[in-house]
Design a protein around this motif. Structure first.
Motif, PDB file in Angstrom:
ATOM      1  N   ASP A 268      22.173  23.937   4.597  1.00  0.00           N
ATOM      2  CA  ASP A 268      23.623  23.788   4.494  1.00  0.00           C
ATOM      3  C   ASP A 268      24.147  22.758   5.479  1.00  0.00           C
ATOM      4  OD1 ASP A 268      23.444  25.717   2.607  1.00  0.00           O
ATOM      5  OD2 ASP A 268      24.440  27.294   3.747  1.00  0.00           O
ATOM      6  N   VAL A 269      23.613  22.767   6.696  1.00  0.00           N
ATOM      7  CA  VAL A 269      23.933  21.739   7.683  1.00  0.00           C
ATOM      8  C   VAL A 269      22.609  21.181   8.192  1.00  0.00           C
ATOM      9  CG1 VAL A 269      26.136  22.755   8.380  1.00  0.00           C
ATOM     10  CG2 VAL A 269      24.046  23.387   9.597  1.00  0.00           C
ATOM     11  N   GLY A 297      27.150  12.899   2.086  1.00  0.00           N
ATOM     12  CA  GLY A 297      27.560  13.984   2.978  1.00  0.00           C
ATOM     13  C   GLY A 297      28.435  13.445   4.087  1.00  0.00           C
ATOM     14  N   THR A 300      29.524  16.575  10.775  1.00  0.00           N
ATOM     15  CA  THR A 300      30.349  17.644  11.351  1.00  0.00           C
ATOM     16  C   THR A 300      29.796  17.985  12.727  1.00  0.00           C
ATOM     17  OG1 THR A 300      28.966  19.343  10.301  1.00  0.00           O
ATOM     18  CG2 THR A 300      30.942  18.655   9.111  1.00  0.00           C
ATOM     19  N   THR A 309      26.479  17.396   6.730  1.00  0.00           N
ATOM     20  CA  THR A 309      26.706  18.397   5.692  1.00  0.00           C
ATOM     21  C   THR A 309      26.778  17.670   4.357  1.00  0.00           C
ATOM     22  OG1 THR A 309      27.954  19.825   7.193  1.00  0.00           O
ATOM     23  CG2 THR A 309      28.245  20.196   4.833  1.00  0.00           C
ATOM     24  N   SER A 312      29.024  19.574  -1.518  1.00  0.00           N
ATOM     25  CA  SER A 312      28.512  20.718  -2.274  1.00  0.00           C
ATOM     26  C   SER A 312      27.910  20.289  -3.604  1.00  0.00           C
ATOM     27  CB  SER A 312      29.634  21.732  -2.503  1.00  0.00           C
ATOM     28  OG  SER A 312      30.704  21.144  -3.211  1.00  0.00           O
ATOM     29  N   ARG A 315      24.448  18.860  -2.821  1.00  0.00           N
ATOM     30  CA  ARG A 315      23.543  19.913  -2.368  1.00  0.00           C
ATOM     31  C   ARG A 315      23.086  20.777  -3.546  1.00  0.00           C
ATOM     32  NH1 ARG A 315      26.615  21.685   1.286  1.00  0.00           N
ATOM     33  NH2 ARG A 315      27.526  23.478   0.205  1.00  0.00           N
ATOM     34  N   GLU A 349      23.701  31.879   6.546  1.00  0.00           N
ATOM     35  CA  GLU A 349      22.819  30.864   5.972  1.00  0.00           C
ATOM     36  C   GLU A 349      21.367  31.320   6.034  1.00  0.00           C
ATOM     37  OE1 GLU A 349      21.604  26.136   6.524  1.00  0.00           O
ATOM     38  OE2 GLU A 349      23.192  27.010   7.763  1.00  0.00           O
TER      39      GLU A 349
END
Length: 869
Positions: A268-269, A297, A300, A309, A312, A315, A349
């Motif tokens: 996710d990150v 992405g 962050t 990140t 979405s 990903r 996560e």
């Protein structure tokens, strides 16, 4: 500025250099209005294709601010340097006609090269301009000095606004900047298209738009891609269309970048260290920068640095392809992500990744490592994540089953499912406990303690809690370190089990240990709330006020004080308000828990306190109706424990007595043996109001040997004993009980026990205390509300009803009474129904007892055979 609707579109944009609006753009008045509010600094942050430029172009044309003027400044090159950037700003303002050619910025190139105090020069120059707005596009490329210059100008010149558009989090969002500037941030979530806006872009109905919105997360770029597919005449599933779009774009990249993106999108990150772990490449930093530059992405901030990140859409698309084409590699990468997330305090996560890896032992380990977080915040996440796995796969994993049950327990519609899962979790934990390690035994005993409590088995839960505390006391140092995250939770839930098993002193002791082991806000709040609630309910007001003050003095996570964790704090505050004779304030605290009343296990305590509030504000009948409605609503729950059941029975009897129906109160009380102190007090109060002081004394004496009464119950016991002995006479026999009651009232600052005494008895005790010079007699002189009748009035019977009553005393046979009175059995039954109603009775025995209590029958009147036909 005030929130006003956007104005009509301008022919010429208010911001010089603003780009054209694309033909497919839809109006976004809510975001235009947000920009019109006039924050000195506005950050519009979203990945490439996130709608930043289109929104700001719309604002330049549709703003409702008639004074909006300024310039659009695109940052074309990375780190342009201070002189180059401000030279570009000055040239753009000159082109816009906002700067006089002979002003400080008129010949900026020469001026900027010569000044020694650049920020002072900029402040003087912009002060002369009047109101002006700068929109800085691609602000990610600015270096720190330029960012600091912009902040300095905006802070020093009130007429200057700056709006920056960027792909990632920048220094404009730092705490230092927020300290000096009021900052508005519109991030990707704010810029996401709504269902209505998606429908406008695509020209489809709301249902179809909702499906696309869900598939794209409202990404303007992704929705635009779906639009292009529709315009080409291809009607495909939006998720498939987006996956094809993303994978095609990624496949067009060079091989190292393509492989890097496909691998790292499983997280996710993606901080550099995780990227190196997943890919095995030392070039992770540069590849992350390239991925961000390509718009896949955004950067962050994370503890210890920054992380990429993926959007979405990217990903989801890359994961879906990898899961489908190489499931073994997908599971291995997701397992590596889970291990990293577990170690870096990202428990949600970690669980999601471990489930994808199909490693339920790892799921259990993550849940144990972050037990407190899942109990307090993320039980719903566990339910959503693991429920699709099915019970067959979960049946050997009690920790997962338990947290799955908690998630269901928070939903009133899933209560039955929760009870079944708690039972399964308990049975599985018991089966595995004997062969488990010491830390695992602690976790499993904790599961049993909580599961038994929330399903209404407080006695068994308290027994499990006893064993849990013994396990914790016997842990070796290394094992104790392994369960450190469980300690606060274990003591807290054991304290809760003791509370609901009627062991308040043990509850306080365990809660104090929970407070000592608290390492986080919610752990402190839970312990302080429980301590305050128990002390308030049991009458230790000084201690309750101390814990309540601790809660009031601190800042807590949003919603915590008004949710499950802080529920007993609200109970404590409500009881303290009642003791201050401020029922309105008490109601305000109860109302803060209104959203949780149907599902919270503390509902019996809330109902008990609510009944007292209603009694003081609306009267006994309203209180009775609300209590009855609450108990009906909660009848299907299995979380009413013996102690709380007795508490609500005593509360019900109090309300019936206050309504002038003490005989109904006596009939309603359970025939419990041994009699609990609270039930004995309720019984004695009803007997006192019914005019039976001698029987009240007997009832109190029967409970005196049971012990374990709280300070509140001791005070009520002493007051009622004194009142009953004084009413029975001679009054002098009441003095010892009265002295004890006065001492309890004064030392513990209690007032409710006096309120729950009939006014006539308060006056009698006040005169008795004064006559005997008792200490603290002044507490009886306080003006208090009268909520209990002095004595229940005897019902008025007609002559015919008196005849029927005497006949009923001689025989319980309806036929015999009919023959004796020369009427039909049907007439006798009708007359008996009326008689029972007037006597507030439901049977022959209770009718005769009520009649004797009211003096309508002699105490030695005949009592014939049981009622017959």
């Amino acid at each position: 500025m005030s929130d006003v609707p956007p104005g009509p579109a301008r022919d010429v944009p208010a911001l010089h250099g603003a780009p054209r609006l694309p033909s497919w753009a839809v109006p976004r008045p809510r975001l235009v209005a947000a920009l019109d509010r006039g924050a000195p600094l506005t950050v519009v942050r979203a990945p490439a294709g996130g709608g930043k430029t289109v929104l700001l172009a719309e604002w330049a044309r549709a703003s409702a601010d008639p004074g909006l003027r300024g310039a659009w400044v695109p940052v074309a090159a990375p780190s342009p340097g201070r002189l180059a950037f401000w030279g570009q700003v000055a040239a753009t303002l000159v082109d816009a006609g906002l700067v006089a050619s002979d002003g400080p910025l008129g010949d900026a190139v020469a001026s900027l090269a010569e000044v020694t105090d650049l920020r002072g020069f900029l402040t003087r120059a912009f002060t002369r301009l009047g109101p002006v707005t700068l929109v800085v596009d691609d602000a990610d490329r600015l270096d720190e000095d330029v960012v600091d210059d912009l902040v300095h100008v905006v802070a020093g010149v009130p007429d200057v606004r700056v709006v920056v558009a960027c792909r990632s989090v920048t220094a404009f969002e730092s705490a230092q900047v927020r300290l000096v500037l009021d900052t508005l941030v519109l991030d990707g979530a704010a810029l996401a298209l709504t269902v209505e806006e998606t429908a406008q872009v695509l020209g489809v109905d709301a249902d179809r738009a909702a499906a696309v919105r869900q598939a794209t997360d409202g990404s303007p770029l992704a929705v635009r891609a779906v639009l292009l597919e529709r315009e080409a005449g291809t009607e495909v599933d939006p998720r498939q269309a987006l996956e094809q779009l993303v994978t095609s774009a990624v496949d067009a990249l060079d091989a190292p970048t393509r492989e890097f993106a496909a691998t790292t999108a499983t997280a996710d990150v993606v901080p550099p260290d995780l990227a190196r772990t997943l890919t095995g490449t030392d070039d992770a930093d540069a590849l992350l920068e390239r991925v961000a530059h390509l718009g896949l992405g955004t950067w962050t901030h994370v503890p210890g640095g920054r992380a990429l990140t993926y959007t979405s859409v990217v990903r989801h698309a890359l994961r879906a392809r990898l899961r489908r084409e190489d499931p073994t590699r997908f599971r291995a990468l997701r397992r590596a992500v889970a291990v990293w997330a577990d170690a870096h305090a990202r428990p949600v996560e970690a669980v999601e990744a471990a489930v994808d890896a199909e490693d339920l032992d790892l799921v259990t380990a993550v849940l144990r490592h972050h037990w407190r977080a899942f109990l307090a915040e993320h039980a719903g996440t566990v339910r959503r994540t693991v429920a699709p796995l099915g019970l067959v796969r979960l049946r050997r994993h009690p920790v997962i089953l338990f947290l799955l049950a908690l998630g269901h327990n928070a939903d009133r519609r899933s209560r039955a499912r929760a009870v079944a899962l708690f039972g399964l979790a308990t049975a599985t934990a018991r089966a595995q406990r004997r062969r488990a390690s010491a830390p695992d035994r602690v976790a499993m005993r904790l599961i049993e303690t909580v599961a038994l409590r929330v399903t209404g088995r407080a006695g068994a839960a308290a027994h499990a809690g006893d064993d849990l505390l013994a396990l914790l006391d016997d842990l070796a140092p290394a094992d104790r370190t392994e369960v450190e995250d469980l300690l606060n939770t274990a003591y807290l839930h054991t304290a809760m089990a003791y509370l609901y098993d009627g062991r308040p002193d043990d509850a306080v002791a365990a809660a104090e240990r929970a407070l000592a082991e608290a390492r986080h806000d919610l752990g402190h709040l839970g312990a302080l709330s429980l301590l305050g609630g128990v002390h308030a309910l049991t009458g230790s007001l000084e201690a309750a006020e101390g814990y309540a003050a601790d809660v009031r003095a601190r800042r807590w996570p949003e919603g915590a004080v008004d949710g499950y964790t802080g529920a007993l704090h609200q109970v404590a505050e409500a009881v303290l308000a009642l003791e201050a004779l401020d029922p309105a304030r008490a109601q305000a605290h109860l109302d803060r828990l209104a959203p949780h009343r149907e599902t919270i296990e503390h509902w019996p305590l809330l109902a008990h306190v609510q009944a007292h509030v209603d009694l003081l504000t609306s009267g006994a009948e309203t209180a009775l109706e609300r209590l009855a409605a609450t108990r009906r609503t909660q009848a299907r729950r299995q979380s009413t424990h013996r102690a709380t059941g007795a508490l609500l029975d005593a509360t019900h009897a109090l309300l019936l007595t206050a309504a002038g129906r003490p005989l109904a109160a006596l009939a309603a009380l359970p025939d419990a043996r041994p009699v609990t102190p609270a039930l004995a007090v309720a019984q004695a109060r009803a007997e006192l109001v019914a005019g039976r002081p001698a029987q009240a004394v007997v009832s109190l004496a029967a409970a005196g040997a049971t012990g374990g009464a709280s300070l509140r119950t001791q005070t009520e016991h002493a007051l009622l004993e004194a009142a009953a002995l004084a009413a029975e006479g001679p009054e002098e026999q009441a003095v010892p009980a009265l002295a004890r009651a006065l001492a309890l009232l004064r030392v513990h600052h209690l007032r409710l026990p006096l309120v729950l005494l009939p006014a006539r008895d308060r006056s009698r005790l006040a005169a008795l205390a004064a006559a005997h010079g008792l200490p603290h007699a002044d507490v009886l002189a306080a003006a208090l509300p009268a909520v209990l009748p002095d004595a229940a009035a005897a019902p008025e019977l007609t002559p015919r009803e008196e005849v029927v009553l005497r006949a009923l005393a001689r025989t319980g046979s309806t036929s015999q009474i009919a023959t004796e009175l020369v009427v039909s059995p049907h007439t006798v039954k009708s007359q008996l129904r009326t008689l029972y109603r007037k006597l507030d009775a439901t049977s022959r025995s209770s009718a005769l007892a009520a009649a004797r209590a009211h003096g309508l029958l002699d105490a030695d009147a005949a009592d014939g055979a049981p009622h017959g036909g």
